[in-house]
Design a protein around this motif. Structure first.
Motif, mmCIF file in Angstrom:
data_model
loop_
_atom_site.group_PDB
_atom_site.id
_atom_site.type_symbol
_atom_site.label_atom_id
_atom_site.label_comp_id
_atom_site.label_asym_id
_atom_site.label_seq_id
_atom_site.Cartn_x
_atom_site.Cartn_y
_atom_site.Cartn_z
ATOM 1 N N GLU A 1 -9.198 8.543 0.548
ATOM 2 C CA GLU A 1 -8.724 7.121 -0.723
ATOM 3 C C GLU A 1 -8.176 5.700 0.216
ATOM 4 O O GLU A 1 -8.221 4.717 0.191
ATOM 5 C CB GLU A 1 -9.532 7.930 -2.014
ATOM 6 C CG GLU A 1 -10.145 8.068 -2.514
ATOM 7 C CD GLU A 1 -10.401 8.655 -4.091
ATOM 8 O OE1 GLU A 1 -9.049 8.438 -4.248
ATOM 9 O OE2 GLU A 1 -11.162 8.694 -4.483
ATOM 10 N N GLU A 2 -7.080 6.881 0.384
ATOM 11 C CA GLU A 2 -5.601 6.145 0.444
ATOM 12 C C GLU A 2 -6.166 5.168 2.076
ATOM 13 O O GLU A 2 -6.053 4.269 2.027
ATOM 14 C CB GLU A 2 -4.346 7.202 0.610
ATOM 15 C CG GLU A 2 -3.756 7.028 -0.997
ATOM 16 C CD GLU A 2 -4.109 6.196 -1.483
ATOM 17 O OE1 GLU A 2 -3.724 4.892 -1.200
ATOM 18 O OE2 GLU A 2 -4.174 6.309 -2.661
ATOM 19 N N GLN B 1 -9.124 4.932 3.114
ATOM 20 C CA GLN B 1 -9.850 4.011 3.381
ATOM 21 C C GLN B 1 -8.583 2.167 2.886
ATOM 22 O O GLN B 1 -10.329 0.910 2.895
ATOM 23 C CB GLN B 1 -11.272 3.791 2.331
ATOM 24 C CG GLN B 1 -12.154 4.839 2.898
ATOM 25 C CD GLN B 1 -12.687 4.432 3.774
ATOM 26 O OE1 GLN B 1 -13.110 3.305 4.516
ATOM 27 N NE2 GLN B 1 -12.755 5.542 5.432
ATOM 28 N N LYS B 2 -7.960 2.473 2.042
ATOM 29 C CA LYS B 2 -7.598 1.133 1.489
ATOM 30 C C LYS B 2 -7.022 -0.074 2.728
ATOM 31 O O LYS B 2 -6.085 -0.902 2.214
ATOM 32 C CB LYS B 2 -6.667 1.024 0.240
ATOM 33 C CG LYS B 2 -7.039 2.150 -0.608
ATOM 34 C CD LYS B 2 -5.609 2.088 -1.789
ATOM 35 C CE LYS B 2 -6.771 2.780 -2.649
ATOM 36 N NZ LYS B 2 -5.367 3.688 -4.054
ATOM 37 N N TRP C 1 0.664 -0.469 -0.489
ATOM 38 C CA TRP C 1 0.236 0.311 -0.168
ATOM 39 C C TRP C 1 0.697 0.710 -0.058
ATOM 40 O O TRP C 1 0.856 1.828 -0.817
ATOM 41 C CB TRP C 1 -0.714 0.009 1.160
ATOM 42 C CG TRP C 1 -0.942 1.442 1.580
ATOM 43 C CD1 TRP C 1 -2.776 1.584 0.987
ATOM 44 C CD2 TRP C 1 -1.077 2.141 2.961
ATOM 45 N NE1 TRP C 1 -3.182 3.308 1.113
ATOM 46 C CE2 TRP C 1 -2.173 3.327 2.039
ATOM 47 C CE3 TRP C 1 -0.354 2.593 3.558
ATOM 48 C CZ2 TRP C 1 -2.356 4.446 3.686
ATOM 49 C CZ3 TRP C 1 -0.156 3.598 3.949
ATOM 50 C CH2 TRP C 1 -1.446 4.824 4.028
#
Lengths: 417, 417
Positions: free
Chosen positions: A240-241, A243-244, A201
C-alpha cells in the motif's frame, strides 16, 4: 531472541587484507527470520580482546555470532577465549573427532595430524554443529537465556553452516516475529530532490514502518522495513505504501520488488522474451559477469565477447578500421559499431558495448583515463552514452560502468513498455 | 598516532544490504603509513549509539575515522552526535557552502535546495576537508591529542578523501614509524601440514616480525609483518626470513611479492612475453574480469569470449557438434575444444576455458550443479581439470573457479621455468 551482535575475529580484516563478507551474509539471513543485528565488532585475534568483546556484545543482544579464529594454526585463539568466558574447559569431543576423521579420509588425508586433531577439542558445555566443508566445527554455548555461536572465518564454510544449520535451529527454537522488507529503485533523480518530493509521504508512514535511503551509483534505493506479528498484514502494508509513491515519483521507479539491478534486468528480459549479448573492452568481462550472475540468465544471455586488442574488434566484431583510424578506438562511433557487430555475432535482440580507458595506465590515442563510451542497442535502434569517472580505481570503474549500463538499459526497457 | 579505530555507521550494513568495503580500504591506507587499525565498530544511525561508540573508540586508539551517516536525508545523525560528543555546535561554514554551490553548479543543479544547504553546516571547531565527488564534507575534530575524521559513506567519495587528503595530512603531521608487509603464496599443501613444516621457522622469527595464515581457496597466504623505525632494515629482515622458507617449502611457493593472484599472473606473463585469452561458459566473464582487473593487462590479454549458448560454442569456437552430442556440453572434451578454438580465435600462446553448471537451476544434460571442467592450454599442450563445488552459491562458484584456474596456470608456468 530479537537482537543479535556479530563479532568478526581476525587481523586479516583489520589490516585491510580481506573484506569481511561474512557479516553481510549472516545479517541478511538473520533479518529473514526477524532477528536484527544491532552491532558488529571487528577485533583482533587476542584472548583478552575476544573475552571483553563477548561481554560488551551480550550487554547489547542475547544472540552473539562470532566468525574467524578457529583454524588449525597458531594465530587462532577464539576457542580458548570462549572456554574462559563461559568458565569452561576444552576437551576432545568424540563425535567431532569421528566427523573430522571421515572428512579428512574423504579428501585422501587419512593421516590425522596432531594439529588437526586439536580441531576436535571443544568447550565441554558446547553443542557442536559439524562443518561439512572444513575442519573447524561450529560451537554453540548457552547461558542464562543467551546464546553464542562460534564459526570459522572462511566464507565457503560459514554460508552452509549458517543457512543449513544455525538458521533452522534458531527458527525452530524461538517463536520469532516477522520483519518484511521491500526495496524501491529510483533513477534519474538526486537523493536530496527525491527526499523533498516524498517528505510528506515519509512522515505519514505507519509507526511500524521504517525508511532508509541507499544511494548506489546513480540509483537511489528506498528500503522500507515493516515489523510485526502477522506476515501477510506487513506485506499488504508495504504494498500500500509503495503504491502511494507512484503518483509522486512513478516515472523514476524502475523496480519495487527486486533489489539487484541484474535481477531486475533478468525479470524484464524473461518476461518479454528478449535476448541479449555483450561486447566489452574496458569493462573486461564485468558486464557479462554481472548479467550471468543472475540465476536463469542462460535463458536470455546468449553470449559475450571481450575483444581487448583493437585488431580483435575489427576481426571479430567487424568494426571498420577506418572508423578506428578516424575517431580512435575510444569513441562513440566504435562503441556503436561494436554493439552492431555483437548483435550480429550472437543474433540477439539487445546488445551492449563498452570502449574506454580504465586506467591507471595511459590510454591509447591519448584518451583521458576514466573515459568510457557505451552503446545500448535494442533491435535496430541504438543510443550511445559517455561517462567520465577519473576518480575511480580500475576495479570500481569496471563495476560502476557495468552497473550504470544495466541500469540505463532497464530504464529504456521500462519506458518502451 | 599509532593506533586507529574505525566506526562504520549505517543500518544498511547491519541489515546485510550493503557490504562494508570502506573499512577495508581505509585500513589498508593506514597500514601503509604505519597506523594499525585495532578495532572496527559497525553501528546503527542513532545519536546515543554514535556518541557511546566514539567514547569506546577513543579509549582504544587516538585516531578515530567514521564513515557513513552524513547524507542529506532524514536518517543521518552523525553530525549531531559529533557536535554533542565534542561539546560543540553546528553552524554554516561559508567556505564549505561556496564549495557546495560550485559543486552543484558544475552538475547543473544550481538551485541549492535547503536540504543540501544543511550539508554546509558543520561543528564550529571542525576542520573541513572538502569533498570533490559528493555533497557531504569530511570533518576533522581535535581534542587532547586525539583526532577524529568523519566521512560520508559512499565508497567513491571515501576513497579520494582518504587517499588525497587524510593520508597526506596524517603523514605530514606525525612522524610515523614503519610497518612493512610481505605475502608469500603457497599452493598444493594444506594449511595444517604447512604449519607443521614451518613451525620451527615461525618460532625463531625475530620479535618485531609477526606471521599470519590467510587461506584463500586452495592457496595459503603467509603474511609477514615487520615493524620498526628503519624501513630498509625491515625490508631486509623480511627478505631474509622469506629466503629461509625456500629450503622448507620452496616447490609450493608461487609468489613472494605480489598478493593478488591476477597480479602474480600479470607479472609472469609480462616477464615472459606471453599472451592469453579466455573462453568461458559457467564463469560468465568473471575469469576475464579477474585477468583484466590487473592494470597493464592489455599487454598480454588479447581477448575473451563467453559463448553461453551451446550453439555459440560450435559456431564461434568451432567445438564439434559431435563432441557435444557424444559427451554433453559439460565435459572434458568440450572444455578442451573450447580452449583450442579460443587460442585460434585470439591467436594467443595461452588459452583458458570453462564449462560447467553454476546452479542453482538444473544443468543441461543432467550434469550435477557445481561441476566444472576447465582447460589450461599453453602452446600445443593442454591439461583439463574437474572441480565439484556444489556447496557454493552462484557468485562464489564463479569467483572460486576463476581464481583456481589462474592459480593452476601460475603453478604450471612457475614449474616450466
Amino acid at each position: 531472541m530479537e537482537n543479535a551482535v556479530l563479532i568478526t575475529i581476525g587481523d586479516e580484516i583489520l589490516s585491510g587484507n580481506t573484506v569481511d563478507t561474512n557479516s553481510n551474509f549472516i545479517a541478511t539471513e538473520l533479518k529473514n527470520i526477524g532477528i536484527k543485528v544491532l552491532q558488529i565488532f571487528t577485533i583482533s585475534d587476542e584472548i583478552e580482546t575476544i573475552k571483553e568483546t563477548l561481554k560488551s556484545a551480550f550487554e547489547i543482544g542475547d544472540l552473539v555470532i562470532t566468525t574467524g579464529g578457529l583454524g588449525p594454526t597458531r594465530d587462532d585463539k577464539t576457542k580458548k577465549a570462549l572456554a574462559e568466558f563461559f568458565d569452561d574447559e576444552i576437551a576432545l569431543d568424540d563425535v567431532t573427532f569421528e566427523h573430522l576423521k571421515s572428512y579428512m579420509e574423504k579428501r585422501g588425508r587419512s593421516e590425522i595430524l596432531e594439529r588437526n586433531k586439536e580441531q576436535a577439542f571443544v568447550p565441554t558445555k558446547s553443542t557442536v554443529f559439524q562443518n561439512h566443508y572444513g575442519t573447524a566445527p561450529c560451537m554453540m554455548m548457552e547461558q542464562n537465556g543467551q546464546l553464542s555461536f562460534s564459526l570459522p572465518g572462511v566464507p565457503y564454510e560459514v554460508k552452509p553452516l549458517v543457512k543449513d544449520q544455525i538458521i533452522p535451529y534458531l527458527k525452530n527454537k524461538f517463536a520469532l516475529h516477522y520483519i518484511c522488507t521491500r526495496i524501491v529503485s529510483v533513477v534519474g533523480i538526486p537523493e536530496s530532490v527525491l527526499a523533498d518530493i516524498i517528505e510528506d509521504w515519509e512522515l505519514a508512514l505507519p509507526e511500524n514502518l521504517a525508511l532508509s535511503y541507499l544511494p548506489i551509483g546513480t540509483r537511489v534505493k528506498l528500503r522500507l522495513t515493516a515489523s510485526g506479528d502477522d506476515e501477510s498484514v506487513l506485506k499488504q502494508q508495504l504494498e500500500e505504501e509503495i503504491q502511494k509513491l507512484f503518483p509522486l515519483v512513478g516515472e523514476h521507479i524502475i523496480a519495487t520488488t527486486e533489489d539487484k539491478i541484474e535481477k531486475i534486468l533478468g525479470e524484464l528480459l524473461t518476461e518479454r522474451k528478449l535476448t541479449i549479448s555483450t561486447a566489452e573492452s574496458c569493462t573486461g568481462g564485468e558486464l557479462a559477469k554481472m548479467i550471468t550472475s543472475n540465476s536463469g540468465s542462460s535463458k536470455y544471455f546468449l553470449g559475450g565477447i571481450i575483444p581487448y586488442a583493437t585488431e580483435k574488434k575489427v576481426e571479430i566484431l567487424k568494426v571498420s578500421q577506418k572508423t578506428v583510424d578516424e575517431f580512435t578506438v575510444v569513441s562513440e562511433q566504435v562503441a556503436q559499431e561494436m554493439a552492431k557487430g555483437c548483435q550480429q555475432l550472437f543474433d540477439t535482440r539487445i546488445s551492449l558495448s563498452t570502449t574506454g580507458v580504465a586506467g591507471p595506465g595511459k590510454g591509447e590515442d591519448g584518451k583521458e583515463i576514466g573515459t568510457v563510451f557505451y552503446t545500448i542497442r535494442v533491435n535496430d535502434q541504438d543510443k550511445t552514452f559517455k561517462l567520465y569517472m577519473p576518480h575511480l580505481d580500475r576495479h570500481d570503474f569496471m563495476h560502476f560502468v557495468s552497473q550504470k549500463i544495466i541500469q540505463d538499459l532497464v530504464s529504456i526497457l521500462v519506458n518502451i513498455q
